[in-house]
Each structure stands twice: as C-alpha cells, then as structure tokens.
Write a protein that holds these residues in place. Structure first.
Motif, mmCIF file in Angstrom:
data_model
loop_
_atom_site.group_PDB
_atom_site.id
_atom_site.type_symbol
_atom_site.label_atom_id
_atom_site.label_comp_id
_atom_site.label_asym_id
_atom_site.label_seq_id
_atom_site.Cartn_x
_atom_site.Cartn_y
_atom_site.Cartn_z
ATOM 1 N N LEU A 196 21.345 4.265 -80.563
ATOM 2 C CA LEU A 196 22.120 4.199 -81.800
ATOM 3 C C LEU A 196 21.661 5.252 -82.802
ATOM 4 O O LEU A 196 22.473 5.836 -83.518
ATOM 5 C CB LEU A 196 22.026 2.808 -82.417
ATOM 6 C CG LEU A 196 22.701 1.688 -81.632
ATOM 7 C CD1 LEU A 196 22.542 0.365 -82.355
ATOM 8 C CD2 LEU A 196 24.161 1.990 -81.383
ATOM 9 N N THR A 197 20.366 5.508 -82.851
ATOM 10 C CA THR A 197 19.841 6.533 -83.747
ATOM 11 C C THR A 197 20.393 7.901 -83.374
ATOM 12 O O THR A 197 20.832 8.665 -84.242
ATOM 13 C CB THR A 197 18.300 6.550 -83.701
ATOM 14 O OG1 THR A 197 17.821 5.267 -84.088
ATOM 15 C CG2 THR A 197 17.729 7.612 -84.616
ATOM 16 N N ARG A 198 20.383 8.214 -82.082
ATOM 17 C CA ARG A 198 20.924 9.503 -81.628
ATOM 18 C C ARG A 198 22.415 9.623 -81.941
ATOM 19 O O ARG A 198 22.883 10.655 -82.393
ATOM 20 C CB ARG A 198 20.691 9.674 -80.126
ATOM 21 C CG ARG A 198 19.352 10.231 -79.761
ATOM 22 C CD ARG A 198 19.312 10.662 -78.303
ATOM 23 N NE ARG A 198 19.800 9.651 -77.380
ATOM 24 C CZ ARG A 198 19.045 8.701 -76.833
ATOM 25 N NH1 ARG A 198 17.771 8.631 -77.137
ATOM 26 N NH2 ARG A 198 19.552 7.836 -75.988
ATOM 27 N N ALA A 199 23.165 8.546 -81.683
ATOM 28 C CA ALA A 199 24.612 8.581 -81.936
ATOM 29 C C ALA A 199 24.894 8.798 -83.417
ATOM 30 O O ALA A 199 25.776 9.592 -83.785
ATOM 31 C CB ALA A 199 25.256 7.275 -81.454
ATOM 32 N N SER A 200 24.156 8.121 -84.269
ATOM 33 C CA SER A 200 24.353 8.264 -85.714
ATOM 34 C C SER A 200 23.987 9.665 -86.187
ATOM 35 O O SER A 200 24.708 10.270 -86.993
ATOM 36 C CB SER A 200 23.508 7.217 -86.446
ATOM 37 O OG SER A 200 23.635 7.359 -87.825
ATOM 38 N N ARG A 201 22.890 10.208 -85.697
ATOM 39 C CA ARG A 201 22.478 11.560 -86.094
ATOM 40 C C ARG A 201 23.466 12.609 -85.610
ATOM 41 O O ARG A 201 23.771 13.565 -86.329
ATOM 42 C CB ARG A 201 21.082 11.863 -85.575
ATOM 43 C CG ARG A 201 20.008 11.150 -86.345
ATOM 44 C CD ARG A 201 18.638 11.497 -85.870
ATOM 45 N NE ARG A 201 17.646 10.750 -86.632
ATOM 46 C CZ ARG A 201 16.400 10.626 -86.267
ATOM 47 N NH1 ARG A 201 15.956 11.192 -85.161
ATOM 48 N NH2 ARG A 201 15.560 9.922 -87.007
ATOM 49 N N ASN A 202 23.965 12.432 -84.385
ATOM 50 C CA ASN A 202 24.952 13.391 -83.883
ATOM 51 C C ASN A 202 26.224 13.358 -84.722
ATOM 52 O O ASN A 202 26.795 14.398 -85.039
ATOM 53 C CB ASN A 202 25.288 13.098 -82.424
ATOM 54 C CG ASN A 202 24.155 13.441 -81.493
ATOM 55 O OD1 ASN A 202 23.271 14.216 -81.845
ATOM 56 N ND2 ASN A 202 24.158 12.853 -80.311
ATOM 57 N N ARG A 203 26.667 12.170 -85.108
ATOM 58 C CA ARG A 203 27.863 12.052 -85.926
ATOM 59 C C ARG A 203 27.626 12.653 -87.317
ATOM 60 O O ARG A 203 28.498 13.293 -87.880
ATOM 61 C CB ARG A 203 28.285 10.585 -86.021
ATOM 62 C CG ARG A 203 29.716 10.428 -86.423
ATOM 63 C CD ARG A 203 30.271 9.065 -86.081
ATOM 64 N NE ARG A 203 30.583 8.976 -84.655
ATOM 65 C CZ ARG A 203 29.965 8.154 -83.808
ATOM 66 N NH1 ARG A 203 29.056 7.329 -84.218
ATOM 67 N NH2 ARG A 203 30.299 8.137 -82.538
ATOM 68 N N ALA A 204 26.433 12.456 -87.871
ATOM 69 C CA ALA A 204 26.106 13.044 -89.174
ATOM 70 C C ALA A 204 26.077 14.573 -89.097
ATOM 71 O O ALA A 204 26.569 15.254 -90.001
ATOM 72 C CB ALA A 204 24.763 12.523 -89.674
ATOM 73 N N LEU A 231 30.893 2.693 -89.740
ATOM 74 C CA LEU A 231 31.034 4.132 -89.953
ATOM 75 C C LEU A 231 30.158 4.618 -91.100
ATOM 76 O O LEU A 231 29.680 5.751 -91.090
ATOM 77 C CB LEU A 231 32.500 4.492 -90.207
ATOM 78 C CG LEU A 231 32.868 5.951 -90.045
ATOM 79 C CD1 LEU A 231 32.479 6.452 -88.662
ATOM 80 C CD2 LEU A 231 34.335 6.156 -90.282
ATOM 81 N N ASP A 232 29.902 3.754 -92.088
ATOM 82 C CA ASP A 232 28.965 4.100 -93.161
ATOM 83 C C ASP A 232 27.568 4.366 -92.618
ATOM 84 O O ASP A 232 26.805 5.151 -93.180
ATOM 85 C CB ASP A 232 28.894 2.996 -94.209
ATOM 86 C CG ASP A 232 30.090 2.991 -95.138
ATOM 87 O OD1 ASP A 232 30.823 3.999 -95.160
ATOM 88 O OD2 ASP A 232 30.296 1.976 -95.827
ATOM 89 N N MET A 233 27.222 3.693 -91.525
ATOM 90 C CA MET A 233 25.925 3.913 -90.874
ATOM 91 C C MET A 233 25.994 5.016 -89.832
ATOM 92 O O MET A 233 25.002 5.345 -89.200
ATOM 93 C CB MET A 233 25.452 2.620 -90.199
ATOM 94 C CG MET A 233 25.065 1.547 -91.160
ATOM 95 S SD MET A 233 24.375 0.125 -90.321
ATOM 96 C CE MET A 233 25.859 -0.690 -89.779
ATOM 97 N N GLY A 234 27.197 5.573 -89.634
ATOM 98 C CA GLY A 234 27.362 6.634 -88.654
ATOM 99 C C GLY A 234 27.572 6.106 -87.258
ATOM 100 O O GLY A 234 27.328 6.817 -86.284
#
Length: 98
Positions: free
Chosen positions: A80-88, A55-58
């Motif tokens: 994974l990049t898209r998922a992390s950016r969307n969560r951020a 979760l620290d990495m989103g």
C-alpha cells in the motif's frame, strides 16, 4: 590428507542451540506472524472508507484488494505504501491517474 579435506570438515559439525535461543527464535516467528495478521486486519478496516477518503490517502479499492490477496508472509502495508507513493509521484508530474 589434502588441505581441501581439512577445510571442508568444519561445516559438517551441527551446532546445537540452547533452549533460550530456540525459545527466542520461536517467539520472534510468532511475533512476526501476529504482526502480519494484525496488519491485514487493519487493512481490511480500510475497506469501510469511501473512495474519496481512500484517494485522499493515495489509494484505490484495487490496491486494498491486491494487498489483502497477496501471500500471507508478504507485508501488505509495504504494498500500500508503494502504491500510494507511485500515485503521488504521478500526481506531482501532472499525470492524472484516478
């Protein structure tokens, strides 16, 4: 003979590639396959982290699962990049999504 016969005749001749061009193409494909395999191995290693670290990495475990079960020739890192950016983005908008 009509002009259309002349214009359409150019595409019928097959071009032959030199052995060097063929070798370069094969090496490029093999390099891409190796890179995709290596990316999947690295993403599989992310499963060793606990949920808080992810979760620290989103990311969430579901994101890892989705990335690893995607088609082989899709880049799982971009998922994974898209998922992390969307969560951020959701976090900065004030929407809690964990």
């Amino acid at each position: 003979m009509r002009t259309t016969h002349h214009a359409s005749g150019f595409g019928l001749v097959a071009s032959r590639q030199s052995p060097a061009a063929r070798t370069t193409g094969i090496v490029g494909v093999l390099t891409a396959v190796w890179r995709l395999y290596r990316n999947r191995c690295q993403i599989a290693r992310l499963q060793d982290l606990d949920d808080r670290q992810l979760l620290d990495m989103g990311l969430k475990r579901e994101d890892l699962h989705e990335a690893l079960t995607s088609a082989f020739f899709e880049n799982p890192g971009s998922y994974l990049t898209r998922a992390s950016r969307n969560r951020a983005n959701l976090f900065y908008r004030g929407v809690r999504h964990d």
